[in-house]
Enzyme design. Sequence first.
Site, PDB file in Angstrom:
ATOM      1  N   ARG A   1      -5.013   2.647   5.670  1.00  0.00           N
ATOM      2  CA  ARG A   1      -4.767   3.017   4.270  1.00  0.00           C
ATOM      3  C   ARG A   1      -6.057   2.932   3.456  1.00  0.00           C
ATOM      4  O   ARG A   1      -6.283   3.741   2.567  1.00  0.00           O
ATOM      5  CB  ARG A   1      -3.690   2.105   3.671  1.00  0.00           C
TER       6      ARG A   1
ATOM      7  N   ARG B   1      -3.345  10.800  -6.122  1.00  0.00           N
ATOM      8  CA  ARG B   1      -4.105  10.203  -5.027  1.00  0.00           C
ATOM      9  C   ARG B   1      -4.969  11.227  -4.311  1.00  0.00           C
ATOM     10  O   ARG B   1      -5.656  10.878  -3.337  1.00  0.00           O
ATOM     11  CB  ARG B   1      -3.128   9.595  -4.000  1.00  0.00           C
TER      12      ARG B   1
ATOM     13  N   ARG C   1       0.645  -9.966   0.946  1.00  0.00           N
ATOM     14  CA  ARG C   1       1.630  -9.530  -0.071  1.00  0.00           C
ATOM     15  C   ARG C   1       3.062  -9.727   0.430  1.00  0.00           C
ATOM     16  O   ARG C   1       3.364  -9.453   1.577  1.00  0.00           O
ATOM     17  CB  ARG C   1       1.395  -8.047  -0.392  1.00  0.00           C
TER      18      ARG C   1
ATOM     19  N   LYS D   1      -2.630  -2.785  -8.810  1.00  0.00           N
ATOM     20  CA  LYS D   1      -2.044  -1.785  -9.702  1.00  0.00           C
ATOM     21  C   LYS D   1      -0.617  -2.160 -10.096  1.00  0.00           C
ATOM     22  O   LYS D   1      -0.281  -2.161 -11.275  1.00  0.00           O
ATOM     23  CB  LYS D   1      -2.030  -0.401  -9.029  1.00  0.00           C
TER      24      LYS D   1
ATOM     25  N   ARG E   1       6.080  -5.722   3.443  1.00  0.00           N
ATOM     26  CA  ARG E   1       6.200  -4.272   3.608  1.00  0.00           C
ATOM     27  C   ARG E   1       5.735  -3.866   4.998  1.00  0.00           C
ATOM     28  O   ARG E   1       4.744  -4.391   5.501  1.00  0.00           O
ATOM     29  CB  ARG E   1       5.354  -3.549   2.549  1.00  0.00           C
TER      30      ARG E   1
HETATM   31  P1  ADP Z   1      -0.334   0.609  -2.453  1.00  0.00           P
HETATM   32  O1  ADP Z   1       0.372  -0.596  -2.988  1.00  0.00           O
HETATM   33  O2  ADP Z   1      -0.972   0.416  -1.159  1.00  0.00           O
HETATM   34  O3  ADP Z   1      -1.263   1.236  -3.442  1.00  0.00           O
HETATM   35  P2  ADP Z   1       1.924   2.422  -2.764  1.00  0.00           P
HETATM   36  O4  ADP Z   1       3.141   1.612  -2.896  1.00  0.00           O
HETATM   37  O5  ADP Z   1       1.354   3.033  -4.001  1.00  0.00           O
HETATM   38  O6  ADP Z   1       0.824   1.586  -2.007  1.00  0.00           O
HETATM   39  O7  ADP Z   1       2.152   3.577  -1.694  1.00  0.00           O
HETATM   40  C1  ADP Z   1       2.708   3.315  -0.428  1.00  0.00           C
HETATM   41  C2  ADP Z   1       2.685   4.593   0.414  1.00  0.00           C
HETATM   42  O8  ADP Z   1       3.456   5.613  -0.237  1.00  0.00           O
HETATM   43  C3  ADP Z   1       1.303   5.214   0.594  1.00  0.00           C
HETATM   44  O9  ADP Z   1       0.602   4.647   1.671  1.00  0.00           O
HETATM   45  C4  ADP Z   1       1.682   6.691   0.861  1.00  0.00           C
HETATM   46  O10 ADP Z   1       2.146   6.886   2.178  1.00  0.00           O
HETATM   47  C5  ADP Z   1       2.857   6.894  -0.080  1.00  0.00           C
HETATM   48  N1  ADP Z   1       2.391   7.352  -1.404  1.00  0.00           N
HETATM   49  C6  ADP Z   1       2.476   6.682  -2.595  1.00  0.00           C
HETATM   50  N2  ADP Z   1       1.944   7.393  -3.593  1.00  0.00           N
HETATM   51  C7  ADP Z   1       1.498   8.562  -3.045  1.00  0.00           C
HETATM   52  C8  ADP Z   1       0.840   9.720  -3.544  1.00  0.00           C
HETATM   53  N3  ADP Z   1       0.507   9.833  -4.840  1.00  0.00           N
HETATM   54  N4  ADP Z   1       0.539  10.716  -2.671  1.00  0.00           N
HETATM   55  C9  ADP Z   1       0.864  10.640  -1.382  1.00  0.00           C
HETATM   56  N5  ADP Z   1       1.466   9.578  -0.833  1.00  0.00           N
HETATM   57  C10 ADP Z   1       1.793   8.538  -1.645  1.00  0.00           C
HETATM   58  P1  ADP Z   2      -1.369  -2.451  -5.508  1.00  0.00           P
HETATM   59  O1  ADP Z   2      -0.154  -2.011  -6.288  1.00  0.00           O
HETATM   60  O2  ADP Z   2      -2.649  -1.950  -6.119  1.00  0.00           O
HETATM   61  O3  ADP Z   2      -1.284  -2.151  -4.057  1.00  0.00           O
HETATM   62  P2  ADP Z   2      -0.384  -5.210  -5.956  1.00  0.00           P
HETATM   63  O4  ADP Z   2      -0.236  -5.351  -7.432  1.00  0.00           O
HETATM   64  O5  ADP Z   2       0.838  -5.049  -5.160  1.00  0.00           O
HETATM   65  O6  ADP Z   2      -1.463  -4.042  -5.629  1.00  0.00           O
HETATM   66  O7  ADP Z   2      -1.226  -6.473  -5.441  1.00  0.00           O
HETATM   67  C1  ADP Z   2      -1.536  -6.647  -4.044  1.00  0.00           C
HETATM   68  C2  ADP Z   2      -1.394  -8.118  -3.672  1.00  0.00           C
HETATM   69  O8  ADP Z   2      -2.434  -8.867  -4.326  1.00  0.00           O
HETATM   70  C3  ADP Z   2      -0.090  -8.775  -4.103  1.00  0.00           C
HETATM   71  O9  ADP Z   2       0.280  -9.698  -3.132  1.00  0.00           O
HETATM   72  C4  ADP Z   2      -0.423  -9.462  -5.425  1.00  0.00           C
HETATM   73  O10 ADP Z   2       0.395 -10.596  -5.648  1.00  0.00           O
HETATM   74  C5  ADP Z   2      -1.874  -9.844  -5.206  1.00  0.00           C
HETATM   75  N1  ADP Z   2      -2.685  -9.781  -6.449  1.00  0.00           N
HETATM   76  C6  ADP Z   2      -2.562  -8.904  -7.470  1.00  0.00           C
HETATM   77  N2  ADP Z   2      -3.497  -9.124  -8.416  1.00  0.00           N
HETATM   78  C7  ADP Z   2      -4.241 -10.171  -7.969  1.00  0.00           C
HETATM   79  C8  ADP Z   2      -5.384 -10.878  -8.498  1.00  0.00           C
HETATM   80  N3  ADP Z   2      -5.941 -10.551  -9.673  1.00  0.00           N
HETATM   81  N4  ADP Z   2      -5.886 -11.899  -7.777  1.00  0.00           N
HETATM   82  C9  ADP Z   2      -5.332 -12.228  -6.573  1.00  0.00           C
HETATM   83  N5  ADP Z   2      -4.276 -11.603  -6.025  1.00  0.00           N
HETATM   84  C10 ADP Z   2      -3.731 -10.586  -6.704  1.00  0.00           C
END
Ligand code: ADP
Ligand code: ADP
Length: 217
Positions: free
Chosen positions: A171, A88, A127, A13, A160
């Site tokens: 998660r 979420r 990551r 994302k 992270r």
């Molecule tokens: P990911 O990359 O795993 O999708 P995020 O960076 O979006 O993670 O979120 C990291 C953490 O922040 C989540 O595990 C949660 O604890 C909190 N968080 C983020 N967005 C939300 C949301 N919409 N509702 C509740 N908690 C959230």
């Molecule tokens: P989210 O925000 O959904 O948690 P991220 O964009 O942070 O996901 O991506 C999670 C991890 O996967 C990062 O280390 C990123 O560099 C890697 N990644 C993202 N897109 C791809 C892809 N299409 N193929 C392989 N690795 C990816």
Amino acid sequence: MRIILMGPPGAGKGTQADFLTKELKIPHISTGEMFRKAVKENTPLGIEAKRYMDSGQLVPDAVTVGIVKERLAEADCQKGFLLDGFPRTVAQADALDVTLRELGVKLNQVINLLVGRDALLQRLTGRRVCKSCGATYHVLYNPSAAGQKCQLCQGELYQRSDDTEATVANRLDVYEQQTAPLVAYYEKKGLLLNIAGNETVEAIAENILKVLGSEQG
Ligand code: ADP
Ligand code: ADP
Ligand code: ZN
């Protein structure tokens, strides 16, 4: 253009949102980023959010909805926005509905990135994020050209605290229980677009722009 980017943790994302918001010239609203910034600055919001984030739980809906509502009321969101990691839960989605109605606007599309569990585990545990500018890398799939430093700003890369194997599994379970129901929720509203997330970053971006273009007519 008002878009939600959905998908489990690690689906890509953030990576796609960076690209799309530049391309579409709309603000990128990531609740995860907002919480991490608050944690770094040690604000009351950060202190509360950290308790949940460290164990991979969701921050309570009331808190999360509050910060998104405030953000959407800012002037730059008038030209549209991309929500990354929000909503979420069904309660958050209902609250978003109310907020958008109050603002007199409608969502255009919900993009759902599909990636299998094994790939998610590998993506999350590999990551790495830049401490200075927030750029996201992956040790294998998207390494920085500057090695242990950020290729954009030479900042230090870190893992992270919630990207460890134990927290990641939790998660993914939280996603299945609390967030996955939103797929049907937005499908029923006729807004959902599924996109295969197991391709290259460039191929996924191209596919998203293509479906957004055709849905806009
Ligand atoms: P990911 O990359 O795993 O999708 P995020 O960076 O979006 O993670 O979120 C990291 C953490 O922040 C989540 O595990 C949660 O604890 C909190 N968080 C983020 N967005 C939300 C949301 N919409 N509702 C509740 N908690 C959230
Ligand atoms: P989210 O925000 O959904 O948690 P991220 O964009 O942070 O996901 O991506 C999670 C991890 O996967 C990062 O280390 C990123 O560099 C890697 N990644 C993202 N897109 C791809 C892809 N299409 N193929 C392989 N690795 C990816
Ligand atoms: Zn950087």
